[in-house]
Enzyme design. Structure first.
Site, PDB file in Angstrom:
ATOM      1  N   ASP A   8       0.804  -1.166   0.139  1.00  0.00           N
ATOM      2  CA  ASP A   8      -0.055  -0.109  -0.116  1.00  0.00           C
ATOM      3  C   ASP A   8       0.952   1.234  -0.092  1.00  0.00           C
ATOM      4  O   ASP A   8       0.954   2.088   0.824  1.00  0.00           O
ATOM      5  CB  ASP A   8      -1.022   0.192   1.429  1.00  0.00           C
ATOM      6  N   HIS A 238       9.398  -0.050   8.692  1.00  0.00           N
ATOM      7  CA  HIS A 238       8.888  -1.137   8.923  1.00  0.00           C
ATOM      8  C   HIS A 238       8.980  -2.131   7.645  1.00  0.00           C
ATOM      9  O   HIS A 238       9.312  -3.179   7.763  1.00  0.00           O
ATOM     10  CB  HIS A 238       7.107  -0.648   9.132  1.00  0.00           C
TER      11      HIS A 238
HETATM   12  O1  RIB Z   1       2.207  -0.254  10.667  1.00  0.00           O
HETATM   13  C1  RIB Z   1       3.207  -0.172   9.801  1.00  0.00           C
HETATM   14  C2  RIB Z   1       2.645  -0.454   8.589  1.00  0.00           C
HETATM   15  O2  RIB Z   1       1.294   0.017   8.388  1.00  0.00           O
HETATM   16  C3  RIB Z   1       3.531  -0.362   7.339  1.00  0.00           C
HETATM   17  O3  RIB Z   1       3.286  -1.294   6.226  1.00  0.00           O
HETATM   18  C4  RIB Z   1       3.231   0.899   6.827  1.00  0.00           C
HETATM   19  O4  RIB Z   1       3.380   1.175   5.464  1.00  0.00           O
HETATM   20  C5  RIB Z   1       1.714   0.827   6.920  1.00  0.00           C
HETATM   21  O5  RIB Z   1       1.280   0.125   5.909  1.00  0.00           O
HETATM   22 CA    CA Z   2       2.642  -0.712   4.161  1.00  0.00          CA
END
Ligand code: RIB
Ligand code: CA
Length: 317
Positions: A8, A238
């Protein structure tokens, strides 16, 4: 390693794509977008933009526009209105392919049984739909690596849940209980170790070139968000960490446990539920998500120096 990417984009998703593009042992076979940080249609265009920047041209399919069982919520407040910190730029040259991201996952898994790793960096709506379309999917994919959840640490979008699981709790619970041959969960427990601070960011800001220039713009936006939110100019990478672990599981240690997701909690919807008690007696097996589920591998301790070094090199180009 041959990967299907479900994403996303999203600033850290974009950085994960840039990381993967720089790894000689990784092939992005296909990409699917999903609602989450931005609308699925916007995420697909952003995926095409970043892929074109790094010279890749895999098929990009638009995925689920909304969660399974709640209204759409997006997170432009984190990633910017365009999802790339205001730096999306002109429309991509390429366009998305016909068919949905979920159908693309099922088709490729059937065509390449046991060969593909699914790397899920957004809400798990497409992955859940793919399991419903193809019940044998857990045996057809080589492995699944999921960025999402918070097992022993607080959430981020709520005190209890990370954004990916909060944006579609039903999908997350279905995927964690689907019985994949191998599922690795890279939750906030791991990704919050993968934070880069001012020294790392400043060193990258000195690097010139199209990839580094774009990454620096993304990280500047992301760093500003973290400064405002937490009072320190740093970024938690992340999705790049999940991508790095997908390619090299030695970057972390793991705990194996069955997991579920809270679906009815007034305050805790999207929270990961797990039985962390060290009880050996079967008589006391908890009745929560632990019963009857195939355990998943939860990334525990991360080799952060190695990851930071790998990430820096991937963006240096
Ligand atoms: O909590 C972090 C996640 O949520 C990551 O994938 C960030 O891109 C959002 O999608
Ligand atoms: Ca993400």
């Amino acid at each position: 390693m041959r990967l299907i990417l479900d994403t996303d984009p999203g600033v850290d998703d974009a950085l994960a794509i840039m990381y993967l593009a720089a790894q000689e042992d990784a092939e992005i076979v296909a990409v699917g977008s999903v609602h989450g940080n931005v609308a699925a249609s916007v995420g697909a265009l952003n995926a095409l933009r970043v892929l074109e920047l790094v010279g890749l041209n895999p098929p990009v399919a638009v995925g689920a526009a909304r969660p399974l069982a709640q209204p759409l919520q997006t997170a432009e407040f984190v990633h910017g209105q365009d999802g790339l910190g205001g730096h999306a730029g002109p429309l991509p040259k390429g366009s998305t392919v016909a068919g949905s991201a979920a159908e693309q996952i099922v088709r490729l898994a059937r065509e390449n049984p046991g060969e593909l790793t699914l790397l899920a960096l957004g809400p798990l709506t497409n992955v859940a739909l793919a399991v419903l379309l193809e019940p044998d999917l857990p045996n057809l994919l080589r492995s699944v690596v999921v960025m999402g959840g918070a097992v022993t640490v607080p959430g981020n979008i709520t005190p209890y849940a990370d954004a990916n699981f909060f944006h579609d709790p039903e999908a997350a619970d279905l995927v964690l209980g689907a019985g994949f041959t191998e599922l690795i969960l890279v939750a906030l427990d791991a990704t919050e170790q993968a934070r880069v601070g001012t020294d790392w960011l400043s060193a990258l800001a000195e690097v010139r070139g199209p990839r580094a220039d774009f990454a620096n713009k993304l990280l500047d936006h992301y760093g500003q968000f973290y400064s405002n939110m937490f009072g320190e100019h740093s970024c938690t990478l992340h999705d790049p960490l999940a991508a790095a672990i997908a390619l090299d599981q030695k970057l972390a240690t793991y705990r194996t446990m069955p997991l579920g997701v809270e679906l009815t909690g007034t305050h805790t919807r999207g929270q990961v539920v797990s039985d962390l008690r060290s009880i050996s007696s079967d008589a006391y097996i908890s009745t929560n998500a632990g019963t009857g589920r195939v355990p998943v591998k939860v990334a525990d301790t991360v080799d952060v120096p190695t990851f930071r070094d790998l990430m820096f090199k991937s963006l240096k180009g």
